[in-house]
Enzyme design. Sequence first.
Site, short mmCIF file in Angstrom:
data_model
loop_
_atom_site.label_atom_id
_atom_site.label_comp_id
_atom_site.label_asym_id
_atom_site.label_seq_id
_atom_site.Cartn_x
_atom_site.Cartn_y
_atom_site.Cartn_z
CG HIS A 1 16.95 -45.80 2.17
ND1 HIS A 1 16.74 -47.12 1.87
CD2 HIS A 1 15.84 -45.42 2.84
CE1 HIS A 1 15.58 -47.51 2.34
NE2 HIS A 1 15.00 -46.49 2.95
CB THR B 1 15.13 -51.48 -1.05
OG1 THR B 1 14.19 -50.75 -1.83
CG2 THR B 1 16.00 -50.51 -0.26
CE LYS C 1 14.92 -46.36 -3.55
NZ LYS C 1 15.12 -46.34 -2.10
CB SER D 1 7.02 -47.86 0.04
OG SER D 1 7.42 -48.52 1.22
CE1 TYR E 1 14.16 -51.70 2.58
CE2 TYR E 1 11.83 -51.35 2.94
CZ TYR E 1 13.11 -50.86 2.83
OH TYR E 1 13.34 -49.51 2.97
C1 LIG Z 1 9.92 -40.88 4.58
C2 LIG Z 1 10.70 -41.78 3.68
C3 LIG Z 1 10.36 -43.11 3.59
C4 LIG Z 1 11.07 -43.96 2.74
N1 LIG Z 1 10.67 -45.24 2.60
C5 LIG Z 1 11.33 -46.05 1.74
C6 LIG Z 1 10.88 -47.37 1.53
O1 LIG Z 1 9.90 -47.83 2.10
N2 LIG Z 1 11.56 -48.15 0.66
C7 LIG Z 1 12.68 -47.69 -0.01
O2 LIG Z 1 13.28 -48.42 -0.78
N3 LIG Z 1 13.10 -46.41 0.16
C8 LIG Z 1 12.45 -45.61 1.00
N4 LIG Z 1 12.86 -44.31 1.14
C9 LIG Z 1 13.97 -43.80 0.33
C10 LIG Z 1 13.45 -43.22 -1.00
O3 LIG Z 1 13.04 -44.23 -1.87
C11 LIG Z 1 14.50 -42.42 -1.73
O4 LIG Z 1 15.66 -43.20 -1.88
C12 LIG Z 1 14.85 -41.08 -1.09
O5 LIG Z 1 13.73 -40.52 -0.48
C13 LIG Z 1 15.42 -40.14 -2.13
O6 LIG Z 1 15.81 -38.94 -1.57
P1 LIG Z 1 14.91 -37.60 -1.54
O7 LIG Z 1 13.89 -37.82 -0.49
O8 LIG Z 1 15.91 -36.58 -1.20
O9 LIG Z 1 14.28 -37.42 -2.90
C14 LIG Z 1 12.17 -43.45 2.00
C15 LIG Z 1 12.51 -42.10 2.10
C16 LIG Z 1 11.80 -41.27 2.92
C17 LIG Z 1 12.17 -39.82 3.00
C1 LIG Z 2 9.24 -48.31 7.17
C2 LIG Z 2 10.61 -48.19 6.62
C3 LIG Z 2 11.07 -49.55 6.22
C4 LIG Z 2 10.62 -47.23 5.51
C5 LIG Z 2 11.97 -46.79 5.06
O1 LIG Z 2 12.60 -47.41 4.23
C6 LIG Z 2 12.50 -45.55 5.58
O2 LIG Z 2 11.94 -44.99 6.52
O3 LIG Z 2 13.53 -45.09 5.07
#
Ligand SMILES: Cc1cc2nc3c(=O)[nH]c(=O)nc-3n(C[C@H](O)[C@H](O)[C@H](O)COP(=O)(O)O)c2cc1C
Ligand SMILES: CC(C)CC(=O)C(=O)O
Length: 365
Positions: A257, A164, A233, A108, A138
């Site tokens: 997400h 994303t 994504k 990320s 992003y």
């Molecule tokens: C705590 C957390 C932080 C995330 N941060 C990002 C991120 O920085 N960038 C992004 O594209 N997706 C982010 N996501 C989404 C994940 O890439 C992903 O789409 C999602 O976690 C998939 O679902 P799952 O947690 O049920 O496996 C985040 C998800 C979580 C739970």
């Molecule tokens: C710091 C955020 C941009 C991270 C994210 O994508 C999320 O928390 O789902």
Amino acid sequence: MPFASVKDMRREARRRLPRAVFDFFAGGADDEVTLRDNARAFQRWALLPRILRPCPSRHLGVSLWKNDAPLAMPIVAAPTAFHRLAHPEGELGTARALAQADALFIVSMASTVALEDIAAAAHGAAKSGHARLWFQLYVQPDRAFTARLIRRAEAAGFEALVITVDSPVFGRRDRDWRNGFFDLPAGLSCETLREPQGDGQLGPPRPIAFSAAFSWSIVDEVRKMTSLPIVLKGILHPADALLALEHEVSAIYISNHGGRQLDGAPATLDVLPAIARVVAGRLPILVDGGVRRGTDVLKALALGANAVGVGRSLLWGLATEGPDGVARVLAMLRDELDRALAMCGCSSLDEVSPALVGPRREPLK
Ligand SMILES: Cc1cc2nc3c(=O)[nH]c(=O)nc-3n(C[C@H](O)[C@H](O)[C@H](O)COP(=O)(O)O)c2cc1C
Ligand SMILES: CC(C)CC(=O)C(=O)O
């Protein structure tokens, strides 16, 4: 207590983490309908095993692109922010565990360790000396900053860019509001977002900006900035998958997400078959959301995915046992997938097809 499953690791992570941190990781947008539906969607499908098909060993490797070194398994680390909230080693620990397992780490942009340090840890830990790393971006309204980030990712050996596109604005997460959790605690920050200043010292991290003004032209703009493959994504609509094809992306990444952006968006598994149909094998498809078992991975592959992203499951491992926990979750999912393949009579992922799944009448409680 020994951990039998990702569920056990989640329980332990909940016990160990401060409430606000657990909620930040676990939570979703608004009423968390989409968050829950992601996991439930897997229960709406049944596996239809075939018997007496010899498969004494199973090959889990997968190539996403022609001439690309295969991934050791179709399970990849979805990009998740703020790993040092889960464990002091943060993304360094995650990177080492994934590299040792020869698994792809999509880092990320909101990492709490700088991308160069993550890459060094990953490459140092990889048995081949070369870890599999993609960089999640992003796109920033400040295009010069965006271009500098991309150049740094290229220089550090990242092999693809994951843009994303599901976040024109940031999802509103009720749990974070209740907990007053809007920022990283003192001592932690988004290290990748620091840049050298005039005096050579690193400046403060730049805040991540979200923009609802972006159009498909950002994909073309980013392409001019890099020769790396571009993965989009956050695709949920077949029409957008077709537009992604027109804009010549290298892979489609189906994601809502993890239910953290638009609540009420469909479960990713539910949109996968229609997107796979229109893409018709022209591009690799990744999907994430709600994957907690190797059988979930197998269902997604059978419905048309080439690889499956895992977000929270790995965070529970990191929070519970640090890098060993990440390795444990990966090993669990890999082993579960391998067993499921054997019980379905498949010796490689090439033999996985839609014939392996059928709808289940009632979602299990
Ligand atoms: C705590 C957390 C932080 C995330 N941060 C990002 C991120 O920085 N960038 C992004 O594209 N997706 C982010 N996501 C989404 C994940 O890439 C992903 O789409 C999602 O976690 C998939 O679902 P799952 O947690 O049920 O496996 C985040 C998800 C979580 C739970
Ligand atoms: C710091 C955020 C941009 C991270 C994210 O994508 C999320 O928390 O789902």
